[in-house]
Design a protein around this motif. Structure first.
Motif, PDB file in Angstrom:
ATOM      1  N   LEU A  20       2.785 -27.786 -17.292  1.00 52.59           N
ATOM      2  CA  LEU A  20       3.943 -26.898 -17.227  1.00 52.59           C
ATOM      3  C   LEU A  20       4.405 -26.853 -18.852  1.00 52.59           C
ATOM      4  CD1 LEU A  20       5.562 -24.400 -16.226  1.00 52.59           C
ATOM      5  CD2 LEU A  20       7.003 -26.260 -15.207  1.00 52.59           C
ATOM      6  N   GLY A  21       4.103 -25.771 -19.649  1.00 53.80           N
ATOM      7  CA  GLY A  21       4.915 -25.835 -20.932  1.00 53.80           C
ATOM      8  C   GLY A  21       6.011 -25.168 -20.837  1.00 53.80           C
ATOM      9  N   ILE A  22       7.127 -25.676 -21.449  1.00 55.34           N
ATOM     10  CA  ILE A  22       8.229 -24.805 -21.432  1.00 55.34           C
ATOM     11  C   ILE A  22       8.794 -24.649 -23.045  1.00 55.34           C
ATOM     12  CG2 ILE A  22      10.650 -25.092 -20.602  1.00 55.34           C
ATOM     13  CD1 ILE A  22       9.964 -27.023 -18.394  1.00 55.34           C
ATOM     14  N   SER A  23       8.913 -23.587 -23.216  1.00 54.59           N
ATOM     15  CA  SER A  23       9.436 -23.136 -24.598  1.00 54.59           C
ATOM     16  C   SER A  23      11.031 -22.952 -24.534  1.00 54.59           C
ATOM     17  CB  SER A  23       8.743 -22.320 -25.425  1.00 54.59           C
ATOM     18  OG  SER A  23       8.544 -20.923 -24.716  1.00 54.59           O
ATOM     19  N   GLY A  24      11.645 -22.728 -25.839  1.00 54.64           N
ATOM     20  CA  GLY A  24      13.049 -22.364 -25.797  1.00 54.64           C
ATOM     21  C   GLY A  24      13.458 -21.177 -25.402  1.00 54.64           C
ATOM     22  N   GLY A  25      14.069 -21.102 -24.274  1.00 54.98           N
ATOM     23  CA  GLY A  25      14.610 -19.590 -23.898  1.00 54.98           C
ATOM     24  C   GLY A  25      15.644 -20.094 -22.724  1.00 54.98           C
ATOM     25  N   ILE A  26      16.452 -19.288 -22.562  1.00 53.26           N
ATOM     26  CA  ILE A  26      17.599 -19.344 -21.442  1.00 53.26           C
ATOM     27  C   ILE A  26      17.067 -19.479 -20.238  1.00 53.26           C
ATOM     28  CG2 ILE A  26      18.024 -16.621 -21.287  1.00 53.26           C
ATOM     29  CD1 ILE A  26      20.579 -19.601 -21.034  1.00 53.26           C
ATOM     30  N   ALA A  27      15.604 -18.638 -20.116  1.00 57.58           N
ATOM     31  CA  ALA A  27      14.833 -19.035 -18.633  1.00 57.58           C
ATOM     32  C   ALA A  27      14.527 -20.370 -18.175  1.00 57.58           C
ATOM     33  CB  ALA A  27      13.871 -17.996 -18.498  1.00 57.58           C
ATOM     34  N   VAL A  47       4.914 -32.055 -17.450  1.00 54.29           N
ATOM     35  CA  VAL A  47       5.689 -31.049 -18.227  1.00 54.29           C
ATOM     36  C   VAL A  47       5.726 -31.321 -19.756  1.00 54.29           C
ATOM     37  CG1 VAL A  47       7.871 -30.093 -18.653  1.00 54.29           C
ATOM     38  CG2 VAL A  47       7.394 -30.688 -16.336  1.00 54.29           C
ATOM     39  N   VAL A  48       5.520 -30.353 -20.460  1.00 56.67           N
ATOM     40  CA  VAL A  48       5.584 -30.538 -21.924  1.00 56.67           C
ATOM     41  C   VAL A  48       6.436 -29.543 -22.408  1.00 56.67           C
ATOM     42  CG1 VAL A  48       4.346 -29.958 -24.007  1.00 56.67           C
ATOM     43  CG2 VAL A  48       3.084 -30.960 -22.182  1.00 56.67           C
ATOM     44  N   MET A  49       7.405 -29.955 -23.444  1.00 54.13           N
ATOM     45  CA  MET A  49       8.590 -29.341 -23.782  1.00 54.13           C
ATOM     46  C   MET A  49       8.596 -29.001 -25.280  1.00 54.13           C
ATOM     47  SD  MET A  49      11.554 -30.701 -21.411  1.00 54.13           S
ATOM     48  CE  MET A  49      12.831 -29.151 -21.702  1.00 54.13           C
ATOM     49  N   THR A  50       8.767 -27.862 -25.665  1.00 53.39           N
ATOM     50  CA  THR A  50       9.046 -27.828 -27.279  1.00 53.39           C
ATOM     51  C   THR A  50      10.433 -28.346 -27.518  1.00 53.39           C
ATOM     52  OG1 THR A  50       9.865 -25.609 -27.102  1.00 53.39           O
ATOM     53  CG2 THR A  50       7.545 -25.511 -27.164  1.00 53.39           C
ATOM     54  N   GLN A  54      14.266 -28.149 -25.434  1.00 53.35           N
ATOM     55  CA  GLN A  54      15.140 -29.308 -25.155  1.00 53.35           C
ATOM     56  C   GLN A  54      16.441 -29.081 -25.283  1.00 53.35           C
ATOM     57  OE1 GLN A  54      13.431 -32.995 -26.826  1.00 53.35           O
ATOM     58  NE2 GLN A  54      11.682 -31.556 -27.021  1.00 53.35           N
ATOM     59  N   GLU A  55      16.825 -28.039 -26.104  1.00 53.35           N
ATOM     60  CA  GLU A  55      18.439 -27.309 -26.185  1.00 53.35           C
ATOM     61  C   GLU A  55      18.798 -26.794 -25.067  1.00 53.35           C
ATOM     62  OE1 GLU A  55      19.821 -28.112 -29.149  1.00 53.35           O
ATOM     63  OE2 GLU A  55      18.247 -28.734 -29.949  1.00 53.35           O
ATOM     64  N   PHE A  56      17.806 -26.136 -23.953  1.00 52.28           N
ATOM     65  CA  PHE A  56      18.497 -25.605 -22.797  1.00 52.28           C
ATOM     66  C   PHE A  56      18.392 -26.558 -21.592  1.00 52.28           C
ATOM     67  CE2 PHE A  56      16.983 -22.463 -25.798  1.00 52.28           C
ATOM     68  CZ  PHE A  56      17.725 -21.279 -25.611  1.00 52.28           C
ATOM     69  N   ILE A  57      17.409 -27.516 -21.528  1.00 51.34           N
ATOM     70  CA  ILE A  57      17.343 -28.211 -20.430  1.00 51.34           C
ATOM     71  C   ILE A  57      16.848 -29.376 -20.918  1.00 51.34           C
ATOM     72  CG2 ILE A  57      15.051 -27.213 -19.712  1.00 51.34           C
ATOM     73  CD1 ILE A  57      15.748 -27.749 -16.635  1.00 51.34           C
ATOM     74  N   THR A  58      17.182 -30.451 -20.113  1.00 52.91           N
ATOM     75  CA  THR A  58      16.780 -32.037 -20.752  1.00 52.91           C
ATOM     76  C   THR A  58      15.665 -32.520 -20.296  1.00 52.91           C
ATOM     77  OG1 THR A  58      17.724 -33.357 -19.143  1.00 52.91           O
ATOM     78  CG2 THR A  58      19.360 -32.419 -21.003  1.00 52.91           C
ATOM     79  N   PRO A  59      14.858 -33.004 -21.030  1.00 50.51           N
ATOM     80  CA  PRO A  59      13.439 -33.862 -20.450  1.00 50.51           C
ATOM     81  C   PRO A  59      13.684 -34.535 -19.379  1.00 50.51           C
ATOM     82  CG  PRO A  59      13.668 -34.180 -22.832  1.00 50.51           C
ATOM     83  CD  PRO A  59      14.813 -33.389 -22.550  1.00 50.51           C
ATOM     84  N   LEU A  60      14.865 -35.380 -19.097  1.00 48.27           N
ATOM     85  CA  LEU A  60      15.251 -36.200 -18.206  1.00 48.27           C
ATOM     86  C   LEU A  60      15.176 -35.488 -16.567  1.00 48.27           C
ATOM     87  CD1 LEU A  60      15.793 -39.285 -17.903  1.00 48.27           C
ATOM     88  CD2 LEU A  60      18.401 -38.729 -17.914  1.00 48.27           C
TER      89      LEU A  60
END
Ligand code: PMT
Length: 406
Positions: A20-27, A47-50, A54-60
């Protein structure tokens, strides 16, 4: 409790490896829920985050939910040592990017590899699902539409976006789909689940019967047919164990492999696995006889002739078919004449459910070729499969076998 209509979904996602790739949006906050929904359906999620995500939800948070470390950087030596990006790309059965921002969509379309997520998209051959999420004006912008259309043409599945009121106050298309809808779009990418929950044991390749430390009796089986069957069964959701004679082939993805040399080794391995097998397929070209004695020293050249006494090997598939409970047993019959008579004779004599008859007098098919053509006999009917690649044939044979199960 599982709802009746969730059963097919559970089958499709069970044990699937979803990146699951998560990019930076409010969703991005909805992605946490998506992780849960996928896991509830039996999927293994990483999970892979851009950086922006990480500004919207933490990797933790995502690490706690997924139960796995979250991957954030292409150049993190520690993460690369644990599971390198190419390994991660190979691991995935499917990559889903949710939310997929206009920026990440543009970068993927351009073929960029400037962060971990875009690199994985380039490096992985797995199916990909994008769940776009952005402001309605950004979504309808010509550049975004061109990018989305290009990616759809390249095989990406585009899930959404939905219309509605947006975080910025606008109304229109751009809302990310709900987690359940994205999960369903992911499940739709996995087709045949006819063997989910089944354990399939397959023998493949030749056996080698030694008569001194450096020589043996064997045959021309390459293992290709059996390995393709293993791949095809695994693709249909089965747990597959491949008992392989000495062959030079890579193990298909997700298949457990047990290497053996002689018919005796193969017999032992088959009987050990038979109690847990739902289906047993004997594709190996097992030597019917072995030398009565294995000399401890190399046999020296002496007279004009050399006689080696042979004794009968155990009949592996017949012994498996005698077990209680008995797996569904599928044999192969390699014949050079009177195909039907010999194959159906083996079907009955060995106590099998199906026999796949191979005319090995034709050099273009059978032993060590890339193609095959077979006739399958059950106790009541006959099915012909014309010449095609062993990979294609294996898919057709596994489909046929699945239709014979209860
Ligand atoms: O490996 P490839 O190069 O791709 O070639 C594929 C193949 C031609 C080997 C394959 O399609 C095939 O026909 N396999 C069966 C070969 C064979 O030895 O058939 P058979 O007619 O001798 O044996 C009948 C069945 O009994 C087979 O399921 C065989 O695995 C099994 N058998 C035979 C002898 C024995 N001692 N134990 C067994 O279990």
């Amino acid at each position: 409790m599982t709802q009746q209509n969730e059963q097919p979904l559970l089958k499709k996602l069970a044990s699937r490896r979803i990146l699951l790739g998560i990019s930076g949006g409010i969703a991005a906050y909805k992605s946490a829920e998506l992780v849960r929904r996928l896991q509830d359906a039996g999927a293994d999620v990483r999970v892979v985050m851009t950086r922006a995500a990480q500004e919207f939800i933490t990797p933790l948070t995502l690490q706690a939910l997924s139960g796995n470390p979250v991957h954030t950087s292409l150049l993190d030596p520690e993460a690369e040592a644990a599971m390198g990006h190419i390994e991660l790309a190979r691991w995935a059965d499917l990559i889903c990017i949710a939310p997929a921002t206009a920026d990440v969509i543009a970068r993927i379309r351009a073929g960029m590899a400037d962060d971990l997520l875009t690199t994985l998209c380039l490096a992985s051959k797995a199916p990909k699902v994008l769940a776009p999420a952005m402001n309605q004006a950004m979504w309808s912008d010509t550049h975004t539409q061109q990018n989305i259309n290009a990616l759809a043409q390249a095989g990406y599945q585009i899930a959404g976006p939905a219309a509605g009121s947006q975080a910025c106050g606008d109304v229109g298309f751009g809302r990310m789909l709900e987690p359940e809808q994205i999960r369903d779009a992911i499940a739709d990418q996995f087709g045949d689940t006819s063997l989910t929950g089944k354990h399939v044991v397959i023998t493949a390749g030749p056996t080698r019967e030694a008569f001194d430390p450096v020589r043996f009796i064997s045959n021309h089986s390459s293992g290709k047919m059996g390995f393709e069957l293993a791949r095809a069964a695994s693709h249909c959701g089965a747990r597959v164990t491949l008992i392989a004679g000495p062959v030079n082939l890579p193990t298909p993805d997700r298949v457990e492999r047990c290497d053996v040399i002689s018919a005796d080794d193969m017999h032992k391995a088959s009987l050990a696995l038979a109690p847990s097998a739902d289906i047993f397929i004997g594709c190996a070209a097992v030597a019917d006889y072995r030398p009565a004695q294995i000399e401890t020293q190399k046999i020296k050249k002496s007279g004009d002739t050399l006689s080696i006494e042979l004794v009968k090997n155990p009949d592996i598939i017949a012994d498996v078919a005698r077990q209680t409970p008995k797996p569904f047993c599928v044999g192969f019959a390699a014949e050079t004449n009177e195909l039907k008579k010999h194959a159906t004779g083996k079907l009955t004599r060995k106590g099998l459910d199906l026999i796949i008859a191979n005319d090995v007098s034709n050099q273009a098919i059978g032993f060590n070729s890339d193609d095959n053509a077979v006739t399958v006999y059950s106790h009541s009917d006959t099915t012909e499969f014309s010449q095609c690649s062993k990979a294609q044939l294996a898919n057709q044979l596994i489909e046929l076998i699945a239709t014979h199960l209860d």
